[in-house]
Design a protein around this motif. Sequence first.
Motif, mmCIF file in Angstrom:
data_model
loop_
_atom_site.group_PDB
_atom_site.id
_atom_site.type_symbol
_atom_site.label_atom_id
_atom_site.label_comp_id
_atom_site.label_asym_id
_atom_site.label_seq_id
_atom_site.Cartn_x
_atom_site.Cartn_y
_atom_site.Cartn_z
ATOM 1 N N ALA A 113 -18.418 -8.941 0.946
ATOM 2 C CA ALA A 113 -17.261 -9.785 1.256
ATOM 3 C C ALA A 113 -16.548 -10.231 -0.017
ATOM 4 C CB ALA A 113 -17.703 -11.000 2.074
ATOM 5 N N SER A 114 -17.305 -10.467 -1.086
ATOM 6 C CA SER A 114 -16.692 -10.841 -2.370
ATOM 7 C C SER A 114 -15.876 -9.684 -2.938
ATOM 8 C CB SER A 114 -17.765 -11.262 -3.368
ATOM 9 O OG SER A 114 -18.401 -12.432 -2.940
ATOM 10 N N ALA A 115 -16.417 -8.485 -2.836
ATOM 11 C CA ALA A 115 -15.671 -7.312 -3.294
ATOM 12 C C ALA A 115 -14.398 -7.128 -2.478
ATOM 13 C CB ALA A 115 -16.548 -6.065 -3.211
ATOM 14 N N PHE A 116 -14.489 -7.388 -1.178
ATOM 15 C CA PHE A 116 -13.306 -7.318 -0.323
ATOM 16 C C PHE A 116 -12.282 -8.368 -0.756
ATOM 17 C CE2 PHE A 116 -11.054 -8.964 3.447
ATOM 18 C CZ PHE A 116 -10.324 -7.837 3.784
ATOM 19 N N GLY A 117 -12.744 -9.583 -1.027
ATOM 20 C CA GLY A 117 -11.848 -10.651 -1.461
ATOM 21 C C GLY A 117 -11.142 -10.321 -2.764
ATOM 22 N N ALA A 118 -11.882 -9.737 -3.703
ATOM 23 C CA ALA A 118 -11.281 -9.351 -4.982
ATOM 24 C C ALA A 118 -10.239 -8.256 -4.780
ATOM 25 C CB ALA A 118 -12.362 -8.891 -5.955
ATOM 26 N N SER A 119 -10.566 -7.300 -3.926
ATOM 27 C CA SER A 119 -9.619 -6.215 -3.639
ATOM 28 C C SER A 119 -8.377 -6.742 -2.937
ATOM 29 C CB SER A 119 -10.284 -5.150 -2.774
ATOM 30 O OG SER A 119 -11.377 -4.581 -3.439
ATOM 31 N N LEU A 120 -8.580 -7.681 -2.020
ATOM 32 C CA LEU A 120 -7.455 -8.270 -1.297
ATOM 33 C C LEU A 120 -6.557 -9.063 -2.244
ATOM 34 C CD1 LEU A 120 -6.197 -8.563 1.509
ATOM 35 C CD2 LEU A 120 -7.578 -10.619 1.800
ATOM 36 N N SER A 121 -7.153 -9.789 -3.181
ATOM 37 C CA SER A 121 -6.357 -10.530 -4.167
ATOM 38 C C SER A 121 -5.534 -9.588 -5.034
ATOM 39 C CB SER A 121 -7.271 -11.386 -5.045
ATOM 40 O OG SER A 121 -7.886 -12.383 -4.290
ATOM 41 N N ALA A 122 -6.162 -8.506 -5.471
ATOM 42 C CA ALA A 122 -5.442 -7.530 -6.288
ATOM 43 C C ALA A 122 -4.299 -6.902 -5.494
ATOM 44 C CB ALA A 122 -6.399 -6.451 -6.781
ATOM 45 N N PHE A 123 -4.573 -6.571 -4.243
ATOM 46 C CA PHE A 123 -3.527 -5.983 -3.400
ATOM 47 C C PHE A 123 -2.375 -6.959 -3.198
ATOM 48 C CE2 PHE A 123 -1.698 -5.639 0.879
ATOM 49 C CZ PHE A 123 -1.083 -4.408 0.757
ATOM 50 N N ASN A 124 -2.687 -8.226 -2.944
ATOM 51 C CA ASN A 124 -1.622 -9.214 -2.752
ATOM 52 C C ASN A 124 -0.770 -9.375 -4.008
ATOM 53 O OD1 ASN A 124 -2.156 -9.748 -0.067
ATOM 54 N ND2 ASN A 124 -3.608 -11.378 -0.534
ATOM 55 N N GLY A 125 -1.393 -9.312 -5.177
ATOM 56 C CA GLY A 125 -0.626 -9.361 -6.417
ATOM 57 C C GLY A 125 0.286 -8.149 -6.562
ATOM 58 N N TYR A 126 -0.247 -6.978 -6.238
ATOM 59 C CA TYR A 126 0.544 -5.742 -6.304
ATOM 60 C C TYR A 126 1.707 -5.808 -5.311
ATOM 61 C CZ TYR A 126 1.569 -0.737 -6.230
ATOM 62 O OH TYR A 126 2.188 0.485 -6.311
ATOM 63 N N LYS A 127 1.405 -6.284 -4.098
ATOM 64 C CA LYS A 127 2.441 -6.387 -3.068
ATOM 65 C C LYS A 127 3.530 -7.373 -3.486
ATOM 66 C CE LYS A 127 2.443 -8.143 1.476
ATOM 67 N NZ LYS A 127 1.665 -8.461 2.672
ATOM 68 N N ASP A 128 3.140 -8.452 -4.139
ATOM 69 C CA ASP A 128 4.115 -9.431 -4.623
ATOM 70 C C ASP A 128 5.019 -8.814 -5.690
ATOM 71 O OD1 ASP A 128 5.267 -12.102 -4.877
ATOM 72 O OD2 ASP A 128 4.226 -12.166 -6.813
ATOM 73 N N LEU A 129 4.415 -8.068 -6.611
ATOM 74 C CA LEU A 129 5.215 -7.392 -7.641
ATOM 75 C C LEU A 129 6.172 -6.384 -7.010
ATOM 76 C CD1 LEU A 129 2.512 -6.764 -10.375
ATOM 77 C CD2 LEU A 129 4.369 -8.434 -10.437
ATOM 78 N N CYS A 130 5.703 -5.736 -5.971
ATOM 79 C CA CYS A 130 6.549 -4.765 -5.274
ATOM 80 C C CYS A 130 7.712 -5.480 -4.586
ATOM 81 C CB CYS A 130 5.711 -3.999 -4.257
ATOM 82 S SG CYS A 130 6.599 -2.695 -3.402
ATOM 83 N N ALA A 131 7.417 -6.601 -3.940
ATOM 84 C CA ALA A 131 8.462 -7.345 -3.232
ATOM 85 C C ALA A 131 9.503 -7.911 -4.190
ATOM 86 C CB ALA A 131 7.838 -8.474 -2.411
ATOM 87 N N ARG A 132 9.068 -8.297 -5.387
ATOM 88 C CA ARG A 132 10.000 -8.840 -6.372
ATOM 89 C C ARG A 132 10.676 -7.746 -7.189
ATOM 90 N NH1 ARG A 132 7.541 -12.444 -10.239
ATOM 91 N NH2 ARG A 132 5.541 -11.513 -9.808
ATOM 92 N N ARG A 133 10.382 -6.498 -6.862
ATOM 93 C CA ARG A 133 10.974 -5.320 -7.506
ATOM 94 C C ARG A 133 10.695 -5.251 -9.009
ATOM 95 N NH1 ARG A 133 15.009 -3.168 -3.715
ATOM 96 N NH2 ARG A 133 15.056 -4.607 -1.974
ATOM 97 N N VAL A 134 9.503 -5.695 -9.378
ATOM 98 C CA VAL A 134 9.077 -5.617 -10.777
ATOM 99 C C VAL A 134 8.582 -4.210 -11.082
ATOM 100 C CG1 VAL A 134 7.408 -6.526 -12.453
ATOM 101 C CG2 VAL A 134 8.487 -8.064 -10.808
ATOM 102 N N ILE A 135 8.018 -3.568 -10.101
ATOM 103 C CA ILE A 135 7.513 -2.210 -10.264
ATOM 104 C C ILE A 135 8.371 -1.265 -9.421
ATOM 105 C CG2 ILE A 135 5.164 -2.889 -10.859
ATOM 106 C CD1 ILE A 135 4.335 -2.636 -8.021
ATOM 107 N N PRO A 136 8.286 0.042 -9.664
ATOM 108 C CA PRO A 136 9.146 0.989 -8.947
ATOM 109 C C PRO A 136 9.002 0.896 -7.423
ATOM 110 C CG PRO A 136 8.050 2.078 -10.754
ATOM 111 C CD PRO A 136 7.456 0.711 -10.664
#
Length: 107
Positions: free
Chosen positions: A31-54
Amino acid sequence: MRKYAVLLVATLTIGGCATNPLSPEALVATASAFGASLSAFNGYKDLCARRVIPQTCRTVVQSIQPKIVYAYNALKTARTVMLQGNTIFLPTAMAAAQSAVADLRAA
């Protein structure tokens, strides 16, 4: 861009392993590994939504979202089976949860 990719990879590689794969500690580690992966994904998704990355990141986000749902449901099932004390289905449920989280982390 590379800083974000390195941060994402570093976060996805964080995780622990327990000695007994059917113990409550193994479930917590999964569950901790899932939480870490989910946090990383949410950060990536946020960068995508703010158009920081392609903008190709949208396809990545869409491909990972079903894996998150599957991993969450597998963890929920493993937790339920463990709490019920069902020793017959526990190995299958834990293996499914660990496999789903590993698949999510590899995505």
